[in-house]
Design a protein around this motif. Structure first.
Motif, PDB file in Angstrom:
ATOM      1  N   ASN A  98     -35.289  23.042  36.943  1.00 17.94           N
ATOM      2  CA  ASN A  98     -35.203  23.120  38.394  1.00 17.94           C
ATOM      3  C   ASN A  98     -36.632  23.231  38.921  1.00 17.94           C
ATOM      4  N   ILE A  99     -37.026  22.313  39.773  1.00 16.05           N
ATOM      5  CA  ILE A  99     -38.408  22.264  40.241  1.00 16.05           C
ATOM      6  C   ILE A  99     -38.790  23.505  41.052  1.00 16.05           C
ATOM      7  N   THR A 100     -37.900  23.988  41.904  1.00  9.53           N
ATOM      8  CA  THR A 100     -38.265  25.112  42.782  1.00  9.53           C
ATOM      9  C   THR A 100     -38.232  26.462  42.083  1.00  9.53           C
ATOM     10  N   SER A 101     -37.258  26.672  41.195  1.00  6.11           N
ATOM     11  CA  SER A 101     -37.170  27.970  40.518  1.00  6.11           C
ATOM     12  C   SER A 101     -37.924  27.983  39.183  1.00  6.11           C
ATOM     13  N   GLY A 102     -38.139  26.813  38.608  1.00  2.82           N
ATOM     14  CA  GLY A 102     -38.789  26.716  37.297  1.00  2.82           C
ATOM     15  C   GLY A 102     -37.844  26.957  36.134  1.00  2.82           C
ATOM     16  N   THR A 103     -36.578  27.230  36.426  1.00  2.00           N
ATOM     17  CA  THR A 103     -35.588  27.504  35.388  1.00  2.00           C
ATOM     18  C   THR A 103     -35.366  26.279  34.503  1.00  2.00           C
ATOM     19  N   LYS A 104     -35.436  26.484  33.177  1.00  6.09           N
ATOM     20  CA  LYS A 104     -35.209  25.417  32.209  1.00  6.09           C
ATOM     21  C   LYS A 104     -33.896  25.674  31.472  1.00  6.09           C
ATOM     22  N   ARG A 105     -33.176  24.587  31.200  1.00  7.59           N
ATOM     23  CA  ARG A 105     -31.931  24.701  30.439  1.00  7.59           C
ATOM     24  C   ARG A 105     -31.865  23.603  29.388  1.00  7.59           C
ATOM     25  N   HIS A 106     -31.413  23.998  28.208  1.00 13.10           N
ATOM     26  CA  HIS A 106     -31.166  23.032  27.135  1.00 13.10           C
ATOM     27  C   HIS A 106     -29.881  22.304  27.478  1.00 13.10           C
ATOM     28  N   CYS A 107     -29.963  20.995  27.671  1.00 11.73           N
ATOM     29  CA  CYS A 107     -28.791  20.207  28.070  1.00 11.73           C
ATOM     30  C   CYS A 107     -28.033  19.645  26.875  1.00 11.73           C
ATOM     31  N   ASN A 108     -28.760  19.137  25.898  1.00 13.80           N
ATOM     32  CA  ASN A 108     -28.126  18.656  24.679  1.00 13.80           C
ATOM     33  C   ASN A 108     -29.168  18.305  23.632  1.00 13.80           C
ATOM     34  N   SER A 109     -28.684  18.165  22.422  1.00 10.71           N
ATOM     35  CA  SER A 109     -29.477  17.674  21.303  1.00 10.71           C
ATOM     36  C   SER A 109     -28.608  16.675  20.564  1.00 10.71           C
ATOM     37  N   SER A 110     -29.242  15.686  19.978  1.00 11.50           N
ATOM     38  CA  SER A 110     -28.485  14.697  19.235  1.00 11.50           C
ATOM     39  C   SER A 110     -29.374  14.088  18.162  1.00 11.50           C
ATOM     40  N   TYR A 111     -28.749  13.332  17.277  1.00 12.68           N
ATOM     41  CA  TYR A 111     -29.443  12.730  16.158  1.00 12.68           C
ATOM     42  C   TYR A 111     -29.125  11.245  16.120  1.00 12.68           C
ATOM     43  N   PHE A 112     -30.154  10.435  16.254  1.00 15.47           N
ATOM     44  CA  PHE A 112     -30.018   8.984  16.274  1.00 15.47           C
ATOM     45  C   PHE A 112     -30.506   8.426  14.941  1.00 15.47           C
ATOM     46  N   THR A 113     -29.674   7.626  14.287  1.00 10.25           N
ATOM     47  CA  THR A 113     -30.117   6.925  13.095  1.00 10.25           C
ATOM     48  C   THR A 113     -30.637   5.569  13.539  1.00 10.25           C
ATOM     49  N   MET A 114     -31.912   5.336  13.250  1.00  4.78           N
ATOM     50  CA  MET A 114     -32.592   4.119  13.664  1.00  4.78           C
ATOM     51  C   MET A 114     -33.009   3.345  12.411  1.00  4.78           C
TER      52      MET A 114
END
Length: 181
Positions: A98-114
């Motif tokens: 959040n730009i105004t509060s500076g609050t960060k949240r982990h939204c997701n993690s994933s693993y891509f096989t390339m």
């Protein structure tokens, strides 16, 4: 081409402002837009490691933990977690801020096989992964185990080997009605 490269050699991150054009009907950033960004950064990371054009072979589980709001900054970080002969597992972490509060949240993690490809679309060898710390060993081992579990799961449910009687008990408390004819 180097024989081994560290995860730091190919680590990539991007930050992008989430705009109204990225939103779904509920006013949140569309999951498909986030997946597109994740695929792009996985490509960049794998291509940087292999010095080749890479394609996405599979994506291992994407759980959206928190919605992303329009107006937030979305930061994606990618690094190589595992290398096979021609493939790499790229770990992607997504955080919103959040730009105004500076609050960060982990939204997701994933693993891509390339998979690295040559000019003719053939799979080509990639540099191995130089493991420099405990976290690198943990990530490599976890990716290897996930790969083995996927193979086991795929073969267990292969139609030529599937035995229905072994799985009927699993359906007992599920929202399903059997009508086998």
């Amino acid at each position: 081409m180097e024989k081994f490269k560290s995860a730091n050699d190919s680590r990539v991150s991007i930050t992008e402002l989430m705009l109204p054009s990225h939103s779904n009907f509920g006013g949140k950033v569309h999951g498909g837009h986030i997946l597109n960004l994740m695929d792009q950064i996985a490509f960049a990371c794998a291509s940087k490691h292999s010095q080749r054009y890479c394609v996405t072979a599979s994506v291992n589980r994407v759980d959206f933990l928190h919605p992303v709001e329009v107006g937030e900054l979305l930061t994606l970080r990618a690094s190589i977690n595992y290398t096979g002969k021609t493939s790499m597992v790229v770990g992607v972490r997504v955080e919103s801020q959040n730009i105004t509060s500076g609050t960060k949240r982990h939204c997701n993690s994933s693993y891509f096989t390339m998979v690295a490809k040559d000019e003719n679309g053939k799979s080509v060898p990639v540099p191995g992964l130089l493991l420099e710390n405990e976290q690198g060993v943990r990530r490599f081992a976890r990716s290897k185990q996930r790969k083995e579990e996927a193979f086991s799961r795929d073969t267990q449910f292969d139609s030529s080997q599937f035995k229905i009687e072994e799985h009927l008990d699993l359906l007992a408390n599920e929202n399903v009605k059997l009508d086998l004819r």
